[in-house]
Write an enzyme that holds these catalytic residues in place. Structure first.
Site, PDB file in Angstrom:
ATOM      1  N   ASN A 263       0.694  -1.260  -0.022  1.00  0.00           N
ATOM      2  CA  ASN A 263      -0.033  -0.068  -0.008  1.00  0.00           C
ATOM      3  C   ASN A 263       0.943   1.221  -0.064  1.00  0.00           C
ATOM      4  OD1 ASN A 263      -2.484   1.658   0.741  1.00  0.00           O
ATOM      5  ND2 ASN A 263      -1.349   1.900   2.340  1.00  0.00           N
ATOM      6  N   PHE A 268       2.536  13.562  -5.191  1.00  0.00           N
ATOM      7  CA  PHE A 268       2.704  15.075  -4.799  1.00  0.00           C
ATOM      8  C   PHE A 268       1.404  15.924  -5.079  1.00  0.00           C
ATOM      9  CE2 PHE A 268       7.081  13.573  -6.334  1.00  0.00           C
ATOM     10  CZ  PHE A 268       7.747  14.451  -5.508  1.00  0.00           C
ATOM     11  N   LYS A 269       1.444  16.999  -4.256  1.00  0.00           N
ATOM     12  CA  LYS A 269       0.368  18.013  -4.231  1.00  0.00           C
ATOM     13  C   LYS A 269       0.623  18.713  -5.464  1.00  0.00           C
ATOM     14  CE  LYS A 269      -1.005  16.887   0.036  1.00  0.00           C
ATOM     15  NZ  LYS A 269      -2.096  15.805   0.052  1.00  0.00           N
ATOM     16  N   SER A 313      -4.495   2.363  -8.458  1.00  0.00           N
ATOM     17  CA  SER A 313      -5.576   3.293  -8.435  1.00  0.00           C
ATOM     18  C   SER A 313      -6.448   3.395  -9.671  1.00  0.00           C
ATOM     19  CB  SER A 313      -4.964   4.593  -8.182  1.00  0.00           C
ATOM     20  OG  SER A 313      -5.599   5.745  -8.528  1.00  0.00           O
ATOM     21  N   TYR A 367       2.086  10.647 -10.918  1.00  0.00           N
ATOM     22  CA  TYR A 367       1.526   9.700 -10.255  1.00  0.00           C
ATOM     23  C   TYR A 367       0.852   8.647 -11.190  1.00  0.00           C
ATOM     24  CZ  TYR A 367      -1.810   7.971  -6.705  1.00  0.00           C
ATOM     25  OH  TYR A 367      -2.438   7.224  -5.885  1.00  0.00           O
ATOM     26  N   GLY A 368      -0.001   8.913 -11.958  1.00  0.00           N
ATOM     27  CA  GLY A 368      -0.737   8.204 -12.927  1.00  0.00           C
ATOM     28  C   GLY A 368       0.196   7.156 -13.541  1.00  0.00           C
ATOM     29  N   LYS A 371       1.244   4.542 -11.124  1.00  0.00           N
ATOM     30  CA  LYS A 371       0.236   3.431 -10.897  1.00  0.00           C
ATOM     31  C   LYS A 371      -0.193   2.642 -12.109  1.00  0.00           C
ATOM     32  CE  LYS A 371      -0.608   4.352  -6.626  1.00  0.00           C
ATOM     33  NZ  LYS A 371      -0.168   3.226  -5.688  1.00  0.00           N
ATOM     34  N   VAL A 403     -10.513   8.198  -2.198  1.00  0.00           N
ATOM     35  CA  VAL A 403     -10.480   8.189  -0.436  1.00  0.00           C
ATOM     36  C   VAL A 403     -10.404   9.450   0.122  1.00  0.00           C
ATOM     37  CG1 VAL A 403      -9.806   6.682   1.536  1.00  0.00           C
ATOM     38  CG2 VAL A 403     -10.026   5.616  -0.827  1.00  0.00           C
ATOM     39  N   THR A 405      -8.132  10.750   2.379  1.00  0.00           N
ATOM     40  CA  THR A 405      -6.880  10.706   3.075  1.00  0.00           C
ATOM     41  C   THR A 405      -5.955  11.735   3.002  1.00  0.00           C
ATOM     42  OG1 THR A 405      -5.755   9.656   0.998  1.00  0.00           O
ATOM     43  CG2 THR A 405      -6.925   8.230   2.452  1.00  0.00           C
TER      44      THR A 405
END
Length: 450
Positions: A263, A268-269, A313, A367-368, A371, A403, A405
């Site tokens: 997990n 990054f924001k 994701s 990020y994509g 994943k 989610v 988080t």
């Protein structure tokens, strides 16, 4: 603006409070898909319009020591998933409010902003209506709030009334009207909820791992208060020595592994200042390479009938669709090897360093893409394990959903318990499972990927 102010003064002789609420919210778009004209247009509505109204109303407000309330948004703090131009406009409102409060203090004009979170509006109803189960979507919104329900328009109005009538010593502040959404789940992410669920369902020791010994031990202590008995071991998936220590500990203490849930990850924001190349290197290095290193190190310890849950994701599905047809075919090749996958991921990282990733056919989402690697990695692992002498080892990639988080800045519509459901479901598949097996699973359902 000038006409409505002059008409109001003509009729009522004064202005006591100005509330700037008008605004617009365009669909989410990345900076590459926003023109300067579109950016300026939204800033002109959401921010410059507020500035003009304040400027025109202030002469009257100063006479009666009135107040200004500017409607911002919780996105001004959280930023993510709302688009560059919208986040910039709302962040600008908060900053302008604080600066104007300083300027107007000598005139005793108070200036504050209000930031609504999840509020029941026609827009929210419309967004939920697009979901397969609109009622469930609305209920999921309720579940993101620690108070158990999303807000209503009246809740925002009451906050404005408080600032206008009952807060004479409050100025330059931003009041969140969010039902606690921005603090929900602190130190209780999907991983915590997975451990919690496994402690209830798995007949054996459950090992909670993480980089921070302090936070992990606090999580273990909290679970122990709930009558559970998880164990803790330090693990940094970016550190091979740390992974090896975990392997040696498990081998010595237990001799093997029955369930493995991967997990750990990073995102990054939207407000991150790191270059895209750096974001690609770190995201793929942790989410893909780090997870793969954990698997390569721990897979020899998997017992027959073991279950592996690789947390991917839904964005991997979105991201692969944004790649060129040529790149898509390479990732979706049913015979792709792990070395070929590693080569593709490295190609993306290298291209990101020079800004040529889109030209080479990759999506513009670090990020994509990380994943995408996790998902395809899972397919390959199952194919390799099908010929392993240890029987009935099952690997699946899974999507926890959107989610609430830290990673989503608490804007997700699912609770961490709901997000943990699918990862735990595939981790607890019964012996002899043939489906799902080597699949991409979301909401306990196999999804066609790619």
């Amino acid at each position: 603006m000038q006409r409505i102010i002059s008409t109001t003064i003509e009729k009522y002789k004064r202005i006591d409070c100005l509330i700037n609420n008008a605004g617009t919210h365009p669909p989410h778009a990345t900076i590459d898909n926003i023109s300067s004209e579109q950016f300026n247009s939204l800033i002109n509505i959401n921010l410059t319009g507020y500035f003009r109204f304040c400027k025109f109303a202030l002469p009257s407000l100063r006479k009666v020591q009135g107040c200004i309330i500017n409607m911002a948004s919780l996105v001004a703090e959280l930023g993510d998933y709302h688009g560059v131009e919208y986040s910039a406009s709302k962040g600008g409102i908060v900053s302008m409010t604080k600066a104007l409060a300083v300027d107007e203090a000598e005139h005793h004009v108070r200036v504050n902003s209000v930031s609504p979170g999840n509020i029941r509006t026609p827009l929210l109803d419309y967004m939920c209506s697009l979901e397969p189960d609109p009622k469930k979507a609305l209920k999921d919104c309720d579940n993101t709030q620690i108070l158990g329900n999303i807000g209503e328009g009246r809740d925002v109005a009451m906050a404005c009334l408080y600032l206008a009538a009952d807060a004479p010593f409050v100025t330059g502040t931003n009041l969140n009207v969010s039902g606690g959404a921005e603090v929900t789940g602190a130190n209780k992410g999907i991983g915590y909820a997975v451990v919690q669920a496994l402690c209830k369902q798995f007949d054996g020791d459950v090992l909670l791992t993480g980089r921070s010994e302090e936070r992990c031990k606090a999580a273990v202590a909290e679970l122990q208060k709930q009558g559970m008995s998880p164990k803790y071991h330090q693990l940094d998936i970016d550190d091979q020595a740390s992974i090896n220590k975990l392997r040696d500990f498990v081998k010595e203490q237990y001799g093997g592994i029955d369930v493995l849930v991967n997990n750990a990850g990073i995102a990054f924001k939207q407000s991150a200042t790191e270059s895209f190349g750096e974001q690609a290197r770190v995201s793929c290095g942790t989410n893909f390479t780090g997870t793969l290193n954990v698997c390569n190190t721990l897979f020899p310890l998997l017992r027959p009938h073991a279950r592996v849950s690789n947390v991917s994701s839904f964005v991997s599905q979105m991201t692969i669709s944004k790649c060129s047809k040529e790149i898509q075919e390479k990732f979706k090749n049913p015979s792709i090897t792990m070395d070929q996958l590693k080569g593709l991921m490295q190609q993306f990282i290298d291209a990101a360093q020079t800004g040529s990733h889109q030209k080479q056919g990759f999506a513009d989402w670090s990020y994509g893409m990380s994943k995408v690697g996790v998902t395809v990695m899972s397919f390959i692992q199952q194919r390799e394990l099908n010929s392993d002498p240890r029987e009935d080892i099952v690997v699946n990639a899974c999507d926890p959903g959107y989610v609430d988080t830290d990673m989503t800045s608490h804007k997700g519509t699912k609770t961490v318990e709901q997000g943990a459901d699918t990862p735990v479901y595939v981790a607890m598949l019964p012996p002899g499972t043939t489906s799902p097996k080597g699949d991409f699973v979301s909401d306990r359902t196999i999804k066609k990927w790619g």
